[in-house]
Scaffold this motif. Structure first.
Motif, PDB file in Angstrom:
ATOM      1  N   TRP A 209       0.989  -1.379  -0.223  1.00  0.00           N
ATOM      2  CA  TRP A 209      -0.075  -0.420  -0.415  1.00  0.00           C
ATOM      3  C   TRP A 209       0.844   1.408   0.210  1.00  0.00           C
ATOM      4  O   TRP A 209       0.413   1.770  -0.684  1.00  0.00           O
ATOM      5  CB  TRP A 209      -0.929  -0.264   1.532  1.00  0.00           C
ATOM      6  CG  TRP A 209      -2.260  -0.734   0.452  1.00  0.00           C
ATOM      7  CD1 TRP A 209      -2.462  -1.687   1.491  1.00  0.00           C
ATOM      8  CD2 TRP A 209      -3.431  -0.444  -0.207  1.00  0.00           C
ATOM      9  NE1 TRP A 209      -3.826  -2.259   0.705  1.00  0.00           N
ATOM     10  CE2 TRP A 209      -4.054  -1.352  -0.461  1.00  0.00           C
ATOM     11  CE3 TRP A 209      -3.377   0.928  -0.940  1.00  0.00           C
ATOM     12  CZ2 TRP A 209      -5.689  -1.086  -0.736  1.00  0.00           C
ATOM     13  CZ3 TRP A 209      -4.002   1.367  -1.341  1.00  0.00           C
ATOM     14  CH2 TRP A 209      -5.156   0.257  -1.919  1.00  0.00           C
ATOM     15  N   GLU A 210       2.028   0.661   0.607  1.00  0.00           N
ATOM     16  CA  GLU A 210       2.714   2.415   0.824  1.00  0.00           C
ATOM     17  C   GLU A 210       3.568   2.328  -0.878  1.00  0.00           C
ATOM     18  O   GLU A 210       3.019   3.570  -1.241  1.00  0.00           O
ATOM     19  CB  GLU A 210       4.191   2.317   1.505  1.00  0.00           C
ATOM     20  CG  GLU A 210       3.330   2.416   3.448  1.00  0.00           C
ATOM     21  CD  GLU A 210       4.969   1.851   4.282  1.00  0.00           C
ATOM     22  OE1 GLU A 210       4.944   1.271   5.081  1.00  0.00           O
ATOM     23  OE2 GLU A 210       5.803   0.987   3.907  1.00  0.00           O
TER      24      GLU A 210
ATOM     25  N   ILE B  94       0.591   3.450  -3.370  1.00  0.00           N
ATOM     26  CA  ILE B  94      -0.099   5.152  -2.969  1.00  0.00           C
ATOM     27  C   ILE B  94       1.398   6.211  -3.518  1.00  0.00           C
ATOM     28  O   ILE B  94       1.078   7.369  -4.524  1.00  0.00           O
ATOM     29  CB  ILE B  94      -0.010   5.269  -1.210  1.00  0.00           C
ATOM     30  CG1 ILE B  94      -0.892   5.070  -0.802  1.00  0.00           C
ATOM     31  CG2 ILE B  94       0.661   7.176  -0.953  1.00  0.00           C
ATOM     32  CD1 ILE B  94      -1.416   5.201   1.247  1.00  0.00           C
ATOM     33  N   SER B  95       2.649   5.895  -3.133  1.00  0.00           N
ATOM     34  CA  SER B  95       4.176   6.458  -3.252  1.00  0.00           C
ATOM     35  C   SER B  95       3.452   6.550  -5.204  1.00  0.00           C
ATOM     36  O   SER B  95       3.986   7.544  -6.223  1.00  0.00           O
ATOM     37  CB  SER B  95       4.738   5.960  -3.011  1.00  0.00           C
ATOM     38  OG  SER B  95       6.493   6.238  -3.275  1.00  0.00           O
TER      39      SER B  95
ATOM     40  N   ARG C 184       1.097   8.452  -6.303  1.00  0.00           N
ATOM     41  CA  ARG C 184       1.373   9.880  -6.474  1.00  0.00           C
ATOM     42  C   ARG C 184       2.459  10.486  -7.735  1.00  0.00           C
ATOM     43  O   ARG C 184       2.114  11.653  -8.940  1.00  0.00           O
ATOM     44  CB  ARG C 184       1.877  10.614  -5.046  1.00  0.00           C
ATOM     45  CG  ARG C 184       2.032  11.905  -5.019  1.00  0.00           C
ATOM     46  CD  ARG C 184       2.836  12.136  -3.314  1.00  0.00           C
ATOM     47  NE  ARG C 184       1.766  11.909  -2.148  1.00  0.00           N
ATOM     48  CZ  ARG C 184       2.166  11.341  -0.908  1.00  0.00           C
ATOM     49  NH1 ARG C 184       3.005  10.555  -1.149  1.00  0.00           N
ATOM     50  NH2 ARG C 184       1.248  11.325  -0.285  1.00  0.00           N
TER      51      ARG C 184
ATOM     52  N   HIS D  22      -4.693   9.132   3.739  1.00  0.00           N
ATOM     53  CA  HIS D  22      -3.229   9.915   1.828  1.00  0.00           C
ATOM     54  C   HIS D  22      -4.408   9.867   1.233  1.00  0.00           C
ATOM     55  O   HIS D  22      -4.513  10.729   0.522  1.00  0.00           O
ATOM     56  CB  HIS D  22      -2.322   9.454   1.924  1.00  0.00           C
ATOM     57  CG  HIS D  22      -1.752   9.173   2.446  1.00  0.00           C
ATOM     58  ND1 HIS D  22      -0.461  10.129   2.350  1.00  0.00           N
ATOM     59  CD2 HIS D  22      -0.912   8.506   3.274  1.00  0.00           C
ATOM     60  CE1 HIS D  22       0.339  10.031   3.528  1.00  0.00           C
ATOM     61  NE2 HIS D  22       0.231   9.177   4.326  1.00  0.00           N
TER      62      HIS D  22
ATOM     63  N   HIS E  79       8.700   5.279 -10.916  1.00  0.00           N
ATOM     64  CA  HIS E  79       9.293   6.101  -9.673  1.00  0.00           C
ATOM     65  C   HIS E  79      10.029   4.722  -9.620  1.00  0.00           C
ATOM     66  O   HIS E  79      10.469   3.734 -10.590  1.00  0.00           O
ATOM     67  CB  HIS E  79       7.159   5.188  -9.378  1.00  0.00           C
ATOM     68  CG  HIS E  79       7.709   5.006  -7.486  1.00  0.00           C
ATOM     69  ND1 HIS E  79       8.290   4.017  -6.898  1.00  0.00           N
ATOM     70  CD2 HIS E  79       7.156   5.762  -6.590  1.00  0.00           C
ATOM     71  CE1 HIS E  79       8.619   4.299  -6.070  1.00  0.00           C
ATOM     72  NE2 HIS E  79       7.478   5.128  -5.103  1.00  0.00           N
ATOM     73  N   PRO E  80      10.967   5.404  -8.925  1.00  0.00           N
ATOM     74  CA  PRO E  80      12.029   4.525  -8.701  1.00  0.00           C
ATOM     75  C   PRO E  80      12.520   3.042  -8.558  1.00  0.00           C
ATOM     76  O   PRO E  80      12.912   2.581  -8.865  1.00  0.00           O
ATOM     77  CB  PRO E  80      12.583   4.978  -7.244  1.00  0.00           C
ATOM     78  CG  PRO E  80      12.018   6.456  -6.908  1.00  0.00           C
ATOM     79  CD  PRO E  80      10.939   6.295  -7.875  1.00  0.00           C
TER      80      PRO E  80
END
Lengths: 100, 305, 370
Positions: free
Chosen positions: C27-28, C31-32, C35, C63, C317-318
């Protein structure tokens, strides 16, 4: 009397609430604060501008004379000057809360 | 588990590897850094802070490291990386620790919109909170640092978090930032206070952070009910002057001093209207911390029947 | 414990009715990634629709909820902007055609849900464009782009006036007269588009593109723009539009086919449909499959473009980054500029843009920002 009186040409200028506004009022102590939720602006209004805005909020377009009458009645003050009202009106037009 | 329960080796290992998980009020931060100032600053200032558990959600994952490249040998710089982006320009490596604190503030203020975030300090006593909004340089941090060592609890020195549900203010309890002259003032007012090393030459001048009292840290889950909104202004040589301020006026000024008032729209407006309606609002001018403490205690005394 | 990697975001929209089953760490990451891909608001709306608030790890919902606040605020702001623009242009003899996000919102179309807006894009009659610029400036908009080179780039090579910034509100408006750059291979005459616009309300001066043109604009924008921060978002929009219009517009697919040929946008449409099918499973009806297949460009460029688009659409994203993805993105960026400007000018422009990236206007010093 030969031709000495001037005839009013054209319609009296009218103003109306900007139909795009959505106003939320709070009375805080004796001052009005109003939030307009589309532009997201918050205004702190003295009694006269608040009364003017509320008069327009009722929906009908008003000319200056009608506005003056309404506001004098709402505020219970007969001394409100025409010129003062004009200034307030212009400010509200500048804020785009009221349109011509 | 609290941070001071980690060995230095373990702390370093986490920072250099999977990250150090720290709690600040409702927020979980994961911090990664190989910069020694960051390691030292965290170890000192967050000693009493709770660590995140493995199953705790991490709100903000950030890293603070040297900017790679030739530069790093001449004038090393650090930057803060969040979600693969670098939101700010790099700063000199000497400013790494303040950059960490500013970055953590930014993470919250840029992304959290389920609460109203005020740019203010918040302190509490007797269950009642004072919100101290102020533009930078008004002395609010000095005032905050003084009050919290004379019986007032620290909720935050920078971010006043007002619940949209019930209007209570939450506690973040992070280190208090202090700069320039206020350092000397607070050092003499609170001889036992723990300060980080001073970073010089930042855009705010000399900056450091003071550790929050550990019993305040322990209460980071306790919100408070706002009772006063006090706009402080430090004026050299001034006696304490508390002047009532129009609530409507205070509403607008709070809005101007909020991070996300313009994002929240109507719920933010209603929250601020409720806040000022339920609070006494003042301007407060002072020069001596003892005067300020006495004034605040006086307010509390009058508020408690 | 290894951190999750790869694109967790795109699969969510493959099965939109399924509540995602993800770990805390996942989930983290989602969300990242959302974004980064400017899809957090869409994810938030998705979460709200599926009633996920109780099924997320504690703290995650904040968030999404925060993003929903931004969405709500922006919807109101777009209404206001559209009203201001309409009033500013009311005295001119041109339709005012809303494009993209503002159009989706005001016409209440699916891509508007959970959307975060940036500039307002409008399309006007090409013959009136100077009058439009003047009217907007009289109403408080000023030139946003002050670099003379970029100003010339906009006016000469792109299809729009340089963006205009409103002095009081800080909002930005982009004024177009067509939907693709006039110098590109896929130039479209704006007059053709104006023939099919639809008013928002009866008698309204404010209009939106006809459904077919809306879809084709989305495809052309994706294919020709070169900036890939929100490729995935634009494809989601396009998928939304296709699924919506195939229900509301009679003979939608055959008409889309015909209109793409009429406007010369077959190739962007083809590529966009390939991606939409690959990511979300959406397809033209079987009887038309052959006809849509025949839109494809030659095999070599098709394969190359398929590879490039396929890679480049992953969120930036990384956890998604790989050399391959960066190369693909660059290849598409160069290609987009080639489509737009004669080749000899491309290198000069790109070099300048790259130079500007290394010496950008200063980001605000964190110590000065509140």
């Amino acid at each position: 009397m030969a031709g000495s009186s001037l005839v009013q040409q054209g319609a009296e200028r009218v103003w109306r609430i900007n139909p795009a506004v959505g106003l939320h009022w709070r009375l805080v102590d004796d001052q009005w604060v109003v939030f307009e939720h589309n532009s997201g602006t918050t205004h702190q209004l003295d009694a006269l501008p608040a009364a003017v805005l509320m008069a327009f909020e009722a929906g009908r377009p008003l000319d200056v004379r009608q506005l003056l009458e309404q506001v004098r009645e709402d505020l219970g003050q007969q001394e409100i000057m025409h010129a003062h009202l004009q200034t307030v009106l212009q400010q509200l037009v500048q804020l785009e809360l009221v349109l011509q | 588990m609290l941070l001071h329960e980690l060995t230095q080796a373990e702390l370093a290992h986490r920072l250099r590897g999977d990250g150090l998980g720290l709690r600040s009020g409702p927020f979980g931060f994961r911090i990664r850094s190989r910069v020694p100032h960051v390691f030292q600053g965290l170890g000192l200032l967050y000693a009493a802070s709770p660590l995140l558990g493995d199953a705790d959600f991490i709100d903000f994952d950030l890293s603070l490291d040297l900017v790679p490249g030739v530069r790093r040998w001449l004038r090393p710089q650090v930057h803060f990386v969040f979600d693969g982006t670098t939101p700010f320009e790099p700063l000199p490596a000497d400013h790494a620790y303040p950059l960490l604190e500013w970055s953590m503030n930014w993470c919250i203020s840029a992304h959290v919109h389920d609460s109203l975030l005020l740019h203010s300090a918040v302190v509490e006593r007797g269950g009642l909170a004072a919100i101290l909004p102020a533009p930078p340089g008004s002395g609010k941090s000095t005032l905050c640092a003084g009050l919290i060592h004379r019986g007032w609890r620290l909720l935050s020195d920078e971010l006043g978090m007002v619940s949209l549900q019930d209007g209570s203010v939450g506690a973040l309890v992070r280190p208090v930032s202090l700069k320039n002259e206020s350092l000397a003032v607070v050092r003499s007012y609170v001889p036992d206070a723990v300060f980080n090393r001073v970073s010089v030459g930042t855009s705010k001048g000399s900056v450091t952070h003071m550790r929050a009292p550990s019993d305040h840290v322990a209460r980071m889950a306790d919100p408070a009910r706002p009772r006063w909104v006090i706009f402080p202004r430090y004026v050299a040589g001034s006696p304490p002057v508390l002047t009532p301020r129009s609530r409507a006026d205070s509403l607008l000024e709070l809005g101007r001093n909020a991070f996300n008032y313009t994002v929240l729209g109507r719920p933010g407006f209603e929250a601020l209207a409720n806040l000022v309606t339920g609070s006494d609002c003042y301007d407060f001018q002072y020069s001596q911390l003892d005067d300020a403490v006495a004034t605040f205690d006086g307010l509390l005394h009058r508020a408690q029947p | 414990m290894t951190a999750p990697r790869g694109d967790l975001l795109t699969p969510l929209w493959r099965h939109p009715r399924q509540a995602p089953e993800l770990s805390v760490r996942e989930w983290e990451l989602v969300i990242s990634q959302a974004r980064c891909a400017r899809l957090l608001s869409r994810l938030a709306q998705h979460g709200a629709d599926l009633g996920l608030v109780d099924r997320l790890p504690r703290g995650a919902w904040r968030h999404l909820d925060s993003e929903l606040a931004v969405v709500a605020r922006q919807r109101a702001a777009v209404h206001w902007e559209v009203d201001c623009i309409t009033r500013a242009l009311a005295h001119l003899d041109t339709p005012v055609v809303l494009l993209k996000g503002a159009a989706y919102l005001m016409a209440d179309l699916p891509p508007a849900r959970g959307r975060v807006f940036n500039d307002i894009d409008i399309l006007v009659d090409r013959r009136q464009i100077d009058a439009v610029e003047s009217a907007l400036m009289a109403a408080g908009w000023i030139a946003h782009e002050r670099d003379a080179y970029n100003q010339r780039y906009y006016r000469t090579w792109m299809h729009e006036l340089p963006p205009l910034l409103h002095v009081a509100r800080g909002s930005v408006i982009d004024v177009h007269h067509t939907i693709t750059p006039p110098t590109s291979r896929f130039a479209v005459d704006g007059a053709l588009l104006l023939q099919q616009v639809r008013p928002l309300h009866l008698g309204d001066r404010v209009t939106v593109l006809g459904p077919l043109d809306m879809v084709l604009h989305s495809a052309a924008h994706l294919f020709g723009e070169g900036e890939f921060d929100h490729g995935l978002r634009d494809l989601l929009d396009m998928d939304d539009l296709l699924r919506h219009f195939q229900v509301t517009e009679p003979e939608f697919w055959p008409q889309l086919l015909a209109r793409s040929q009429e406007l010369g946008l077959q190739v962007p449409l083809y590529h966009a449909l390939v991606q939409v099918h690959r990511l979300f499973g959406t397809l033209p009806p079987a009887p038309l499959a052959a006809a849509f297949q025949s839109l494809q460009p030659n095999a070599v460029s098709r394969r190359a473009m398929g590879w490039a688009l396929g890679r480049a659409l992953q969120p930036i994203h990384p956890a998604c980054a790989s050399v391959e993805t960066s190369l693909a993105r660059f290849a598409l960026y160069v290609r987009s500029h080639w489509l737009r400007m004669p080749a000899h000018l491309v290198i000069r422009h790109l070099a300048r843009k790259a130079w500007m990236r290394w010496f950008p206007p200063k980001d605000p010093d964190p110590t000065l920002t509140v």
